[in-house]
Design an enzyme around this catalytic site. Structure first.
Site, PDB file in Angstrom:
ATOM      1  N   ALA B  28      -0.049  17.825  22.933  1.00 51.28           N
ATOM      2  CA  ALA B  28       1.409  17.795  22.767  1.00 51.28           C
ATOM      3  C   ALA B  28       2.069  19.018  23.380  1.00 51.28           C
ATOM      4  O   ALA B  28       1.449  20.068  23.511  1.00 51.28           O
ATOM      5  CB  ALA B  28       1.753  17.726  21.284  1.00 51.28           C
ATOM      6  N   LYS B  51       8.394  18.018  19.116  1.00 49.24           N
ATOM      7  CA  LYS B  51       6.999  17.892  19.513  1.00 49.24           C
ATOM      8  C   LYS B  51       6.852  16.600  20.312  1.00 49.24           C
ATOM      9  O   LYS B  51       7.126  15.518  19.803  1.00 49.24           O
ATOM     10  CB  LYS B  51       6.118  17.873  18.260  1.00 49.24           C
ATOM     11  N   ASP B 160      -7.748  20.937  12.200  1.00 45.53           N
ATOM     12  CA  ASP B 160      -7.638  21.972  13.239  1.00 45.53           C
ATOM     13  C   ASP B 160      -7.105  23.254  12.600  1.00 45.53           C
ATOM     14  O   ASP B 160      -6.074  23.791  12.986  1.00 45.53           O
ATOM     15  CB  ASP B 160      -6.697  21.488  14.347  1.00 45.53           C
TER      16      ASP B 160
END
Ligand SMILES: Nc1ncnc2c1ncn2[C@@H]1O[C@H](COP(=O)(O)O)[C@@H](O)[C@H]1O
Lengths: 171, 262
Positions: B28, B51, B160
């Protein structure tokens, strides 16, 4: 009347008026099919953010995806709703014979061309303060099926959860 | 590549919503803008995050569309769910256009003093490296652990969990920092201890690799906060905590073996 233009859709003027102490909801309902407005029961709206996020989504859908109902005004009611059934959206957000506070929305015409005189009530400013006062928070939590454990401490927390539901409907 | 993405986003947002690219990852591109998509009268120095997930040239267009929609939606759904869990702090969803791959989010954090950069956990620990055992640092890291604990206790995994994906927001009184989690692009609902163990391991590695002299203490404080959340749930909580921590140790061991071989 409040005029709003969303920066992404600058060709489209949105005019919003908020009424309380409305006396003729029954009469209005009788001719509602001919009225080129979205007429919303204010008890289902907690904030300007809620209404405008739905209008923004309606314009995104109509411009980039597809229109699912007959007009921008019904699209707006559909976008307020947590379900994708337009009949259901009218039932939950539209006005009833005994509605006493109404939000009238017109999308796509100039302010001068709009006349809300058919509503017999007191026109008040479209502010979060007024909306918060007229809102039925339990009703809102119920129609949006918010988590039972979710206890919003402020109107803005409730508004945020409702906006999430609006953004994600049917996707 | 980058210019093409900027052009696409600029065209989508129109000239009324000026955008600035602040980060570009594999998945992204992140922009900021001072314009809210539908609210007027917002604070003048407020900015918002856009985003955008660009389509990938090597993918078939139909698959592209479906994947972009799926990922955009999945991140938005998780943000919406997490907001309704008491205590979890994530950015607010403002708008979402999954057909075109856009999410609008509240901007969190601020610039740290003395040029230490944006207030993510990584930069914050750099800033405090000279005074790293300060109570404030401990307090912040315990709260970081509590955020992760809340996430995991409710069966969400981040996927993440780096120290850049933990953003610190100044409390209103100004004295302390409130950690918020960002970037749920790889997150999922999961009750697997393995996923939780991996989350904890990824963060531990991030801390060791950038703040190695103090990492033992830092990781200990994070685990203290993490454990606090589980321990609030009595016997069941303690049992689940033991399982996660055992798996965490296991993941760490596997990581070590791998790095010895590799
Ligand atoms: N809500 C947010 N508030 C502030 N910064 C953000 C936000 N979301 C993303 N960023 C920034 O953009 C970078 C990449 O975002 P992401 O792709 O979501 O990991 C992050 O490391 C942050 O620096």
């Amino acid at each position: 009347m409040t005029t709003v233009i969303l920066p992404q859709f600058e060709g489209t003027e949105i005019n919003i008026a908020l009424y309380e102490n409305v006396k003729n909801s029954k009469e209005i309902r009788a001719k509602i099919a001919d009225l080129p407005y979205a007429l919303i029961d204010a008890k289902a709206i907690i904030s300007g953010e809620q209404l405008l996020s739905a209008i923004h989504r309606a314009l995104i859908e109509v411009n980039y995806n597809k229109m699912r109902t007959k007009s921008l005004h019904s699209e707006c009611l559909l976008c307020l709703s947590p379900t994708s059934n337009i009949g259901d959206a009218f039932k939950k957000f539209g006005i009833l014979d005994n509605s006493t506070s109404i939000i009238a929305v017109h999308i796509g015409a100039k302010k001068e061309e709009i006349n809300y005189d058919f509503i017999q009530g007191t026109c008040i400013e479209f502010t979060d303060e007024n909306l918060g006062r007229l809102a039925d928070k339990d009703y809102i939590s119920k129609i949006y099926k918010l988590e039972k454990t979710f206890r919003p401490e402020t109107n803005s927390d409730l508004s945020r959860a409702v906006v999430d539901a609006i953004l994600l409907r049917g996707l | 590549m980058s210019q093409e993405i900027i052009d696409t986003v600029t065209q989508y947002c129109t000239k009324n919503i000026p955008v600035t690219l602040i980060s570009q990852g594999a998945e992204a591109a992140i922009f900021t803008t001072p314009v809210h998509p539908y609210l007027q009268n917002t604070n003048e120095d407020e900015v918002y995050i856009i985003k955008y997930r660009p389509s990938k040239k090597y993918r078939h267009p139909t698959i592209n569309k479906a994947l972009t929609k799926h990922r955009t939606l999945s991140e938005s759904r998780i943000l919406a769910k997490l907001f309704q869990i008491k205590g979890i702090k994530v950015p607010k969803l403002i708008a979402c256009d999954p057909y075109n791959g856009y999410i609008w989010l509240e901007f969190l954090g601020e610039d740290l003093p003395n040029g230490f950069g944006f207030s993510n956990l990584k930069n914050y620990l750099w800033m405090n490296a000279t005074d790293s055992y300060h109570d404030n640092v401990k307090n912040t890291l315990v709260k970081v652990g509590e955020q992760i604990g809340l996430l995991h206790w409710n069966d969400y995994c981040h996927g993440d969990l780096t120290s850049s994906n933990i953003v610190l927001v100044k409390t209103e009184s100004g004295g302390t920092w409130e950690p918020h989690l960002i970037d749920f692009g790889l997150s999922s609902i999961s009750n697997l201890v393995e996923d939780k163990g991996v989350d904890l391991y990824v963060l531990e590695r991030a801390i060791i690799s950038t703040h190695s002299s103090f990492s033992d203490k830092y990781n200990e404080w994070i685990l203290e906060g993490y454990s606090n959340i589980y321990k609030k749930h009595g016997k069941a909580g303690n049992q689940r905590l033991t399982e996660v921590l055992a798996r965490f140790a296991d993941v760490r061991m596997r990581g070590r073996k791998r790095s010895m071989i590799g």
